[in-house]
Write an enzyme that holds these catalytic residues in place. Sequence first.
Site, PDB file in Angstrom:
ATOM      1  N   LYS B  73       0.799  -1.231   0.000  1.00 16.31           N
ATOM      2  CA  LYS B  73       0.000   0.000   0.000  1.00 16.31           C
ATOM      3  C   LYS B  73       0.832   1.282   0.000  1.00 16.31           C
ATOM      4  CE  LYS B  73      -4.100  -1.937   2.074  1.00 16.31           C
ATOM      5  NZ  LYS B  73      -5.259  -1.678   2.923  1.00 16.31           N
ATOM      6  N   ASN B  94      -4.881   2.146  -1.608  1.00 19.42           N
ATOM      7  CA  ASN B  94      -5.419   0.784  -1.659  1.00 19.42           C
ATOM      8  C   ASN B  94      -6.205   0.497  -2.929  1.00 19.42           C
ATOM      9  OD1 ASN B  94      -7.889   2.037  -1.064  1.00 19.42           O
ATOM     10  ND2 ASN B  94      -8.554   0.384   0.291  1.00 19.42           N
ATOM     11  N   GLY B 134      -0.479   0.199  15.041  1.00 20.09           N
ATOM     12  CA  GLY B 134      -0.019  -0.084  13.680  1.00 20.09           C
ATOM     13  C   GLY B 134       0.009   1.201  12.878  1.00 20.09           C
ATOM     14  N   GLY B 136       1.392   1.344   9.627  1.00 17.68           N
ATOM     15  CA  GLY B 136       1.644   1.044   8.214  1.00 17.68           C
ATOM     16  C   GLY B 136       0.560   1.688   7.363  1.00 17.68           C
ATOM     17  N   GLY B 137       0.375   1.189   6.162  1.00 17.85           N
ATOM     18  CA  GLY B 137      -0.596   1.780   5.243  1.00 17.85           C
ATOM     19  C   GLY B 137      -1.987   1.891   5.853  1.00 17.85           C
TER      20      GLY B 137
END
Lengths: 263, 263
Positions: B73, B94, B134, B136-137
């Site tokens: 992503k 996405n 989290g 991340g993406g």
Amino acid sequence: MLVITGKTMVYLCVGHPTDHVKAPEVFNDLFRDRGIDAVTIAVDVAPEDLAAFVEATKGWRNLIGFGLTIPHKEAVVPLLDELDPTAQRTRAVNTVRRLPSGRLVGGLFDGLGFVQGLRDAGRDPRGMSVLVVGAGGVGRAIAFALAEAGASSMAIANRSRPRAERLVDDIAQIVPGVSVDVGSIGSGRYDLVVNATSLGMHEDDDLPFALDSLAPGTVVAEAVMSPEVTALLVEAERRGLTPHRGRAMRDAQMDVVARFIGV
Amino acid sequence: MLVITGKTMVYLCVGHPTDHVKAPEVFNDLFRDRGIDAVTIAVDVAPEDLAAFVEATKGWRNLIGFGLTIPHKEAVVPLLDELDPTAQRTRAVNTVRRLPSGRLVGGLFDGLGFVQGLRDAGRDPRGMSVLVVGAGGVGRAIAFALAEAGASSMAIANRSRPRAERLVDDIAQIVPGVSVDVGSIGSGRYDLVVNATSLGMHEDDDLPFALDSLAPGTVVAEAVMSPEVTALLVEAERRGLTPHRGRAMRDAQMDVVARFIGV
């Protein structure tokens, strides 16, 4: 019923355009019949984009491989890692297997399929005098396979003569014992005449060649698979010649291709 | 029933691995329900092969676009021609739409989908104190969307602290008025805790965080969509917390994604 999940393997048919390709239906039936979780889709990629596309398939891990159709069968050759003997000889590829390492191996089964399709219809090419019209990927494949199947004499016709001459030279060099030369529909007496051009795929196409010089009973064979009955086949039938459908080539090569891609 | 022909358009879900992705089933249902001749397949491409793959999609003419999942992503961002505002802010994508010219336009709908999924379940994030685990993406997307939806205070937890700090800085800069800092599950009182890591996708995964410090009724939300009920959700339920499935995010974003890719 075709259900696609994240685990489904993929097989492609790469052409430009792809509207006419039948590979998705044919291979999806094959996968279903054999209980294989794989799906075939058509990929429309123009010649200028083929190299980037083929390069990308090396890293596509759930890809089984791909078939190639017009106009990519010859252009794909330098993009592959390995060629089977037939593809090497003809410098054309219609099937690529992707090995787990990412290596791409090309094979050519049009010719074998064509010869097998003739035999399945009870028409062994051994000893025949043959004219192949069209010296592109399909024409080369069919001409080589007919020469290797024992045709006694062969003529190659092509719009661009140098291309016909190149195929004549290649056959003469690789398949000894067959008499082969550049020819045309009116220049000899043939038992079998093959349309290996793409003329016949579209409704308003001209006939790939005139039929008036052919003797009754001559086999007039199509490499065009879609439509299944082309104007050429209709006209051949009308004139008392023996039409032979392109479909026979496809049916005969399915098993060979399936074995090559490992399904 | 899904019938694929040479005219069928293609939508991809690109990840590594792809065994877990549900996009093929979800999008193929959507296409069928809407009478669209298109098919979705999963494409397993490792990080080192992503650039070549994305480049190749520019010349794939019957391609509608592609979704991206773990781990692509963020890596896909520099490979695209254009980003929508949300993707630009979060530097994650996405969904990619392929324009007929070959241009690739990235969008990010995880965050909007997550917030809409919360609202659909009667849980407006406005005024909530939120922990996103989290960065991340998916974590970035969800954190930005929660900030923009009016969360009053936010904490970001991440295994790699610099990544959490970067997200805190980005949110502080782009969404004024929200109080945001690096945090952890034990370091504050939260109305909503979101698992935006991939822990929970595999059966033997550890829980992404311990639940003992949470007050009864706290919403424990998953970004993991498969399995639909993760160990974290089971444990949350057992402790009298309020589990919220990752599936809600997906369902809420389907329409938005479909509009973006033009189907």
